[in-house]
Design a protein around this motif. Structure first.
Motif, PDB file in Angstrom:
ATOM      1  N   VAL A 211       0.836  -1.208   0.000  1.00 47.47           N
ATOM      2  CA  VAL A 211       0.000   0.000   0.000  1.00 47.47           C
ATOM      3  C   VAL A 211       0.867   1.253   0.000  1.00 47.47           C
ATOM      4  CG1 VAL A 211      -1.626   1.339   1.390  1.00 47.47           C
ATOM      5  CG2 VAL A 211      -1.992  -1.105   1.069  1.00 47.47           C
ATOM      6  N   GLU A 212       1.937   1.250   0.783  1.00 43.68           N
ATOM      7  CA  GLU A 212       2.834   2.409   0.839  1.00 43.68           C
ATOM      8  C   GLU A 212       3.512   2.663  -0.502  1.00 43.68           C
ATOM      9  OE1 GLU A 212       5.492   1.594   3.994  1.00 43.68           O
ATOM     10  OE2 GLU A 212       4.018   1.921   5.594  1.00 43.68           O
ATOM     11  N   ILE A 213       3.947   1.608  -1.162  1.00 43.94           N
ATOM     12  CA  ILE A 213       4.603   1.761  -2.468  1.00 43.94           C
ATOM     13  C   ILE A 213       3.618   2.295  -3.504  1.00 43.94           C
ATOM     14  CG2 ILE A 213       5.691   0.491  -4.360  1.00 43.94           C
ATOM     15  CD1 ILE A 213       6.918  -1.361  -2.265  1.00 43.94           C
ATOM     16  N   SER A 214       2.400   1.745  -3.488  1.00 46.90           N
ATOM     17  CA  SER A 214       1.385   2.210  -4.439  1.00 46.90           C
ATOM     18  C   SER A 214       1.026   3.665  -4.201  1.00 46.90           C
ATOM     19  CB  SER A 214       0.134   1.337  -4.344  1.00 46.90           C
ATOM     20  OG  SER A 214       0.414  -0.010  -4.654  1.00 46.90           O
ATOM     21  N   SER A 215       0.998   4.077  -2.931  1.00 54.26           N
ATOM     22  CA  SER A 215       0.686   5.473  -2.613  1.00 54.26           C
ATOM     23  C   SER A 215       1.776   6.411  -3.100  1.00 54.26           C
ATOM     24  CB  SER A 215       0.485   5.633  -1.110  1.00 54.26           C
ATOM     25  OG  SER A 215      -0.591   4.836  -0.654  1.00 54.26           O
ATOM     26  N   ARG A 217       3.691   5.932  -5.634  1.00 53.64           N
ATOM     27  CA  ARG A 217       3.643   5.976  -7.096  1.00 53.64           C
ATOM     28  C   ARG A 217       2.377   6.647  -7.601  1.00 53.64           C
ATOM     29  NH1 ARG A 217       5.553  -0.238  -8.567  1.00 53.64           N
ATOM     30  NH2 ARG A 217       7.749  -0.016  -7.934  1.00 53.64           N
ATOM     31  N   GLY A 218       1.463   6.967  -6.708  1.00 47.72           N
ATOM     32  CA  GLY A 218       0.207   7.578  -7.118  1.00 47.72           C
ATOM     33  C   GLY A 218      -0.739   6.608  -7.766  1.00 47.72           C
ATOM     34  N   GLU A 219      -0.594   5.312  -7.490  1.00 53.63           N
ATOM     35  CA  GLU A 219      -1.448   4.290  -8.081  1.00 53.63           C
ATOM     36  C   GLU A 219      -2.623   3.986  -7.157  1.00 53.63           C
ATOM     37  OE1 GLU A 219       1.098   0.992  -8.665  1.00 53.63           O
ATOM     38  OE2 GLU A 219       2.258   1.905 -10.297  1.00 53.63           O
ATOM     39  N   CYS A 220      -3.674   3.462  -7.756  1.00 55.21           N
ATOM     40  CA  CYS A 220      -4.856   3.079  -6.986  1.00 55.21           C
ATOM     41  C   CYS A 220      -4.554   1.806  -6.193  1.00 55.21           C
ATOM     42  CB  CYS A 220      -6.045   2.851  -7.919  1.00 55.21           C
ATOM     43  SG  CYS A 220      -7.545   2.335  -7.063  1.00 55.21           S
ATOM     44  N   CYS A 221      -4.882   1.813  -4.924  1.00 54.87           N
ATOM     45  CA  CYS A 221      -4.584   0.648  -4.084  1.00 54.87           C
ATOM     46  C   CYS A 221      -5.787   0.288  -3.209  1.00 54.87           C
ATOM     47  CB  CYS A 221      -3.347   0.904  -3.232  1.00 54.87           C
ATOM     48  SG  CYS A 221      -3.424   2.411  -2.222  1.00 54.87           S
ATOM     49  N   GLU A 222      -6.991   0.471  -3.765  1.00 53.46           N
ATOM     50  CA  GLU A 222      -8.189   0.162  -2.985  1.00 53.46           C
ATOM     51  C   GLU A 222      -8.280  -1.321  -2.652  1.00 53.46           C
ATOM     52  OE1 GLU A 222     -11.692   1.592  -4.790  1.00 53.46           O
ATOM     53  OE2 GLU A 222     -11.080   3.692  -4.806  1.00 53.46           O
ATOM     54  N   VAL A 223      -7.877  -2.168  -3.597  1.00 53.11           N
ATOM     55  CA  VAL A 223      -7.947  -3.609  -3.368  1.00 53.11           C
ATOM     56  C   VAL A 223      -7.009  -4.014  -2.245  1.00 53.11           C
ATOM     57  CG1 VAL A 223      -7.595  -5.880  -4.398  1.00 53.11           C
ATOM     58  CG2 VAL A 223      -8.608  -4.041  -5.758  1.00 53.11           C
TER      59      VAL A 223
END
Length: 288
Positions: A211-215, A217-223
């Motif tokens: 989740v931290e990496i996705s955040s 990168r500005g990527e969606c991480c809802e799943v």
């Protein structure tokens, strides 16, 4: 020798041409956000809960240990001393607590079969497959299910003795065997759950990193966030389950030493039983 002309770029569509016949670029599949669980109707949920043997058993357990807790307080003794005519509130609660205890034992008829099936379903250790378990997990599972299974079986004999079908003099020896088996079963269960808690903690750390990496990168991480939420809920339920087993193990230990331990106070034991009952009721309600 004829020379081939280079391919010409496609001409733009005519204004009257149907553009629906032209090939379209397929859009990239998008991850759907996790759907929220629908709230169940309370009465329907309650009906489902009470239709199960464990649901009724846990409600009786709450009633019994609530009565025990009241009986352990000075208020109940004062009510007993102030009673002049008829049975006092103390005696009524005492009779109620004893009757509920016998009723709970009747609900355990045949319950040992589930532990037999759990032992049969255990994957064998040292087998190269995805379902195999370690030697330690196998031993702890045998201890947990085996101890609990013998406990449930002996509890049937305790119920028959208290009901009068078997000589009541044997009740005490049956209860002693039952307490030992129950304590052994909880030892294996708590050890297994601590090992499960370690695995859940590792899964939680992996999801937190994702989740931290996705955040960043500005990527969606809802799943991933939804999975992290479920893992944390699972971790909390596992901790509550360990606490419940420890409370029940303390009560079993108290029966093993005939209530002569340093922790054998009636208020403490009644509180441990009530805590176990509330946790198990919450677990069964969530799982129902």
């Amino acid at each position: 020798m004829s020379s081939k002309s280079p391919p010409q770029p496609p001409s733009p569509p005519h204004p009257n041409q149907n553009t629906n016949l032209l090939p379209k670029a397929t859009p990239e599949p998008k991850l759907k956000p996790p759907q929220q669980e629908k709230k169940r109707d309370f009465l329907t949920h309650l009906e489902s809960y009470l239709s199960k043997r464990d649901g009724v058993d846990k409600l009786l357990k709450i009633s019994r240990y609530t009565a025990k807790l009241i009986l352990a307080t000075s208020w109940a003794h004062q009510a007993q001393s102030q009673a002049h005519n008829g049975p006092s509130l103390y005696n009524r609660l005492k009779t109620f607590e004893s009757s509920v205890g016998i009723s709970r034992k009747s609900l355990r008829l045949g319950k040992f079969v589930q532990d037999i099936n759990a032992l049969r379903a255990l994957p064998k250790p040292r087998v190269k497959s995805t379902s195999s378990i370690s030697d330690l997990d196998f031993v702890l599972s045998v201890v947990a299910y085996g101890g609990e299974g013998v406990y449930f079986f002996v509890e049937q004999l305790v119920w028959l003795a208290k009901s009068g079908l078997i000589d009541p003099k044997r009740s005490r020896s049956f209860q002693k065997i039952s307490a030992w088996c129950e304590f052994v079963g909880y030892f294996g269960s708590v050890a297994l759950k601590f090992r499960d808690l370690k695995v859940i903690g590792e899964d939680e750390e992996c999801l937190k990193s994702s989740v931290e990496i996705s955040s960043l990168r500005g990527e969606c991480c809802e799943v991933e966030e939804e999975r992290l939420k479920k893992v944390r809920e699972k971790k909390m339920m596992k901790k509550l389950s360990i606490l419940q087993d420890l409370a029940d193990a303390v009560m079993a230990l108290d029966d093993m030493i005939d209530g002569k331990g340093p922790f054998s106070g009636p208020v403490f034991m009644a509180s441990a039983g009530l805590l176990s009952a509330l946790i198990s009721t919450h677990k069964n309600w969530k799982a129902c």
